[in-house]
Design a protein around this motif. Structure first.
Motif, PDB file in Angstrom:
ATOM      1  N   SER A 193      20.132  44.846  11.010  1.00 32.15           N
ATOM      2  CA  SER A 193      20.316  45.599   9.764  1.00 32.15           C
ATOM      3  C   SER A 193      19.779  44.777   8.590  1.00 32.15           C
ATOM      4  O   SER A 193      19.245  43.686   8.768  1.00 32.15           O
ATOM      5  CB  SER A 193      21.798  45.918   9.540  1.00 32.15           C
ATOM      6  OG  SER A 193      22.487  44.763   9.086  1.00 32.15           O
ATOM      7  N   ALA A 194      19.982  45.277   7.408  1.00 26.85           N
ATOM      8  CA  ALA A 194      19.558  44.575   6.194  1.00 26.85           C
ATOM      9  C   ALA A 194      20.280  43.232   6.027  1.00 26.85           C
ATOM     10  O   ALA A 194      19.818  42.370   5.295  1.00 26.85           O
ATOM     11  CB  ALA A 194      19.808  45.449   4.975  1.00 26.85           C
ATOM     12  N   PHE A 195      21.391  43.045   6.737  1.00 28.07           N
ATOM     13  CA  PHE A 195      22.190  41.834   6.603  1.00 28.07           C
ATOM     14  C   PHE A 195      21.900  40.800   7.686  1.00 28.07           C
ATOM     15  O   PHE A 195      22.528  39.760   7.724  1.00 28.07           O
ATOM     16  CB  PHE A 195      23.684  42.181   6.624  1.00 28.07           C
ATOM     17  CG  PHE A 195      24.047  43.163   5.554  1.00 28.07           C
ATOM     18  CD1 PHE A 195      24.120  42.769   4.223  1.00 28.07           C
ATOM     19  CD2 PHE A 195      24.294  44.493   5.867  1.00 28.07           C
ATOM     20  CE1 PHE A 195      24.440  43.669   3.236  1.00 28.07           C
ATOM     21  CE2 PHE A 195      24.618  45.399   4.874  1.00 28.07           C
ATOM     22  CZ  PHE A 195      24.680  44.999   3.557  1.00 28.07           C
ATOM     23  N   HIS A 196      20.953  41.089   8.579  1.00 26.45           N
ATOM     24  CA  HIS A 196      20.641  40.191   9.696  1.00 26.45           C
ATOM     25  C   HIS A 196      19.231  39.628   9.585  1.00 26.45           C
ATOM     26  O   HIS A 196      18.395  40.168   8.866  1.00 26.45           O
ATOM     27  CB  HIS A 196      20.768  40.945  11.033  1.00 26.45           C
ATOM     28  CG  HIS A 196      22.128  41.457  11.296  1.00 26.45           C
ATOM     29  ND1 HIS A 196      22.457  42.789  11.168  1.00 26.45           N
ATOM     30  CD2 HIS A 196      23.263  40.823  11.680  1.00 26.45           C
ATOM     31  CE1 HIS A 196      23.732  42.957  11.469  1.00 26.45           C
ATOM     32  NE2 HIS A 196      24.248  41.777  11.772  1.00 26.45           N
ATOM     33  N   SER A 236      13.561  44.982  23.117  1.00 29.16           N
ATOM     34  CA  SER A 236      12.671  44.297  22.183  1.00 29.16           C
ATOM     35  C   SER A 236      13.468  43.437  21.217  1.00 29.16           C
ATOM     36  O   SER A 236      14.543  43.825  20.768  1.00 29.16           O
ATOM     37  CB  SER A 236      11.865  45.317  21.375  1.00 29.16           C
ATOM     38  OG  SER A 236      11.020  46.055  22.215  1.00 29.16           O
ATOM     39  N   THR A 237      12.900  42.297  20.880  1.00 28.63           N
ATOM     40  CA  THR A 237      13.499  41.388  19.911  1.00 28.63           C
ATOM     41  C   THR A 237      12.695  41.452  18.616  1.00 28.63           C
ATOM     42  O   THR A 237      11.460  41.449  18.651  1.00 28.63           O
ATOM     43  CB  THR A 237      13.498  39.943  20.453  1.00 28.63           C
ATOM     44  OG1 THR A 237      14.214  39.925  21.684  1.00 28.63           O
ATOM     45  CG2 THR A 237      14.152  38.981  19.466  1.00 28.63           C
ATOM     46  N   PHE A 238      13.396  41.497  17.507  1.00 28.37           N
ATOM     47  CA  PHE A 238      12.795  41.560  16.179  1.00 28.37           C
ATOM     48  C   PHE A 238      13.377  40.457  15.323  1.00 28.37           C
ATOM     49  O   PHE A 238      14.523  40.052  15.510  1.00 28.37           O
ATOM     50  CB  PHE A 238      13.064  42.925  15.536  1.00 28.37           C
ATOM     51  CG  PHE A 238      12.501  44.071  16.315  1.00 28.37           C
ATOM     52  CD1 PHE A 238      11.219  44.527  16.053  1.00 28.37           C
ATOM     53  CD2 PHE A 238      13.230  44.673  17.321  1.00 28.37           C
ATOM     54  CE1 PHE A 238      10.675  45.561  16.781  1.00 28.37           C
ATOM     55  CE2 PHE A 238      12.697  45.717  18.051  1.00 28.37           C
ATOM     56  CZ  PHE A 238      11.417  46.155  17.785  1.00 28.37           C
ATOM     57  N   GLU A 239      12.576  39.988  14.380  1.00 27.69           N
ATOM     58  CA  GLU A 239      13.001  38.950  13.425  1.00 27.69           C
ATOM     59  C   GLU A 239      12.461  39.290  12.059  1.00 27.69           C
ATOM     60  O   GLU A 239      11.444  39.962  11.944  1.00 27.69           O
ATOM     61  CB  GLU A 239      12.372  37.596  13.801  1.00 27.69           C
ATOM     62  CG  GLU A 239      13.167  36.725  14.653  1.00 27.69           C
ATOM     63  CD  GLU A 239      12.478  35.388  14.919  1.00 27.69           C
ATOM     64  OE1 GLU A 239      11.588  34.953  14.138  1.00 27.69           O
ATOM     65  OE2 GLU A 239      12.851  34.782  15.918  1.00 27.69           O
TER      66      GLU A 239
END
Length: 153
Positions: free
Chosen positions: A109-112, A136-139
């Protein structure tokens, strides 16, 4: 000895029109390929055009699916983490992405700063149906969500 006569050859059939080309460009008023109840221009199209950035990992996942559906290779590269990005992406003109199912999201989310999205993508490849399931991994990279990698399931 008899002579064999050859039969006239049939003209070669052109390839099926949807197997030899990229997907047709989608209009801004068309339903978005990602499956949300919005028009493409208001949904993933604004991310593809660079008018907005995906606010969550799931939104980025949906926009990447839509990029595959419309053949937007440049967006796929832009939304890929620079440490894992390949030198190029080539959308297969025989593969047509049909539908996306989001199975699970964790963080993102916007907080991660990291998140995962597990999805199932349905497609046809040269007319045969198939599906791809991946976690899937996102950063966040320079403030924007990017795709890092995925594990097929």
């Amino acid at each position: 000895m008899s002579r064999r006569t050859s039969r006239p050859r049939r003209p070669q059939q052109p390839p099926h029109p949807r197997q030899d080309r990229r997907p047709r460009p989608i209009t801004a008023d068309a339903p978005c390929p990602c499956g949300l109840p919005a028009r493409y221009g208001e949904c993933c199209g604004r991310f593809h055009a660079g008018r907005a950035a995906a606010p969550t990992a799931e939104a980025l996942m949906r926009s990447r699916f839509s990029a595959f559906a419309v053949g937007d290779e440049a967006y796929l590269l832009r939304s890929w983490h620079p440490d894992t990005r390949p030198p190029r992406v080539a959308c297969d003109p025989g593969q047509h992405w049909q539908r996306l199912e989001i199975l699970e999201t964790t963080d993102g989310s916007a907080f991660h700063t990291r998140g995962t999205v597990t999805f199932r993508a349905h497609y046809t490849y040269r007319g045969e149906p198939g599906e791809l399931e991946e976690r899937s991994t996102f950063e966040r990279h320079d403030g924007a969500w990017v795709y890092v990698d995925g594990i097929s399931g």
